[in-house]
Scaffold this motif. Structure first.
Motif, PDB file in Angstrom:
ATOM      1  N   ALA A 148       0.830  -1.208   0.000  1.00 46.59           N
ATOM      2  CA  ALA A 148       0.000   0.000   0.000  1.00 46.59           C
ATOM      3  C   ALA A 148       0.864   1.257   0.000  1.00 46.59           C
ATOM      4  CB  ALA A 148      -0.936  -0.009   1.202  1.00 46.59           C
ATOM      5  N   PHE A 149       1.920   1.283   0.799  1.00 54.89           N
ATOM      6  CA  PHE A 149       2.805   2.443   0.812  1.00 54.89           C
ATOM      7  C   PHE A 149       3.624   2.532  -0.470  1.00 54.89           C
ATOM      8  CE2 PHE A 149       2.075   2.293   5.434  1.00 54.89           C
ATOM      9  CZ  PHE A 149       1.693   3.611   5.604  1.00 54.89           C
ATOM     10  N   TRP A 161      -1.008   3.759  -8.187  1.00 58.42           N
ATOM     11  CA  TRP A 161      -2.169   3.365  -7.376  1.00 58.42           C
ATOM     12  C   TRP A 161      -2.716   1.999  -7.750  1.00 58.42           C
ATOM     13  CZ3 TRP A 161      -2.799   5.705  -3.048  1.00 58.42           C
ATOM     14  CH2 TRP A 161      -2.358   7.010  -2.905  1.00 58.42           C
ATOM     15  N   TRP A 162      -2.326   1.455  -8.900  1.00 54.36           N
ATOM     16  CA  TRP A 162      -2.788   0.136  -9.306  1.00 54.36           C
ATOM     17  C   TRP A 162      -2.323  -0.931  -8.327  1.00 54.36           C
ATOM     18  CZ3 TRP A 162       1.097  -3.319 -10.100  1.00 54.36           C
ATOM     19  CH2 TRP A 162       2.360  -2.795 -10.312  1.00 54.36           C
ATOM     20  N   LEU A 163      -1.256  -0.660  -7.575  1.00 56.19           N
ATOM     21  CA  LEU A 163      -0.725  -1.630  -6.619  1.00 56.19           C
ATOM     22  C   LEU A 163      -1.659  -1.841  -5.429  1.00 56.19           C
ATOM     23  CD1 LEU A 163       1.783  -3.342  -6.632  1.00 56.19           C
ATOM     24  CD2 LEU A 163       2.977  -1.570  -5.386  1.00 56.19           C
ATOM     25  N   ILE A 164      -2.583  -0.921  -5.228  1.00 57.24           N
ATOM     26  CA  ILE A 164      -3.568  -1.060  -4.153  1.00 57.24           C
ATOM     27  C   ILE A 164      -4.442  -2.291  -4.383  1.00 57.24           C
ATOM     28  CG2 ILE A 164      -5.666   0.018  -3.203  1.00 57.24           C
ATOM     29  CD1 ILE A 164      -3.228   1.228  -2.038  1.00 57.24           C
TER      30      ILE A 164
END
Length: 132
Positions: A95-96, A103-106
């Motif tokens: 998340a960090f 933001w796709w990693l969220i």
């Protein structure tokens, strides 16, 4: 508990004196603010400990003739090993990392975080730690 309250109150007075001295001498706002915040934290902890000490019985630490064994006893409940904090840590790291990379990693972090929270909350309802 009385002595701890007094220690924090005296520490807060010392930090206040240092904060005023530093603020006048250095004229640097960040350090002065940090010292005043440290004073506020110490006074809050000291007041809480002093207030609580008046409401509870004297502990072994308040008796000058007490032995170390007088304060022995159950310290609390400690959970057995758990893998849930690892899932939360990996999810939190993703998340960090999403802030820096994208933001796709969220989409990968949120399920890990939810799985870690779910597992940690309900770890005593299943498996070897299940209460009878």
């Amino acid at each position: 508990m009385k002595i701890q309250g007094k220690m924090f109150i005296w520490l807060s007075i010392f930090i206040l004196a240092i904060a005023v001295t530093y603020g006048v001498w250095a004229k640097e706002p960040a350090g002065t603010t940090a010292l005043f915040l440290a004073f506020g934290l110490c006074i809050m902890v000291g007041y809480y400990l002093a207030f609580t000490a008046r409401r509870v019985d004297a502990g072994a630490q308040d008796d000058k003739d007490a032995d170390v064994a007088d304060d022995a006893g159950e310290l609390g409940f400690f959970s057995p090993h758990s893998w849930q904090p690892l899932a939360l840590a990996i999810g939190g790291a993703f998340a960090f990392l999403a802030v820096a990379i994208g933001w796709w990693l969220i989409y990968f972090a949120a399920p890990l975080i939810m799985l870690g929270i779910w597992g940690w909350v309900f770890e005593y309802y299943r498996g070897e730690n299940q209460n009878q």
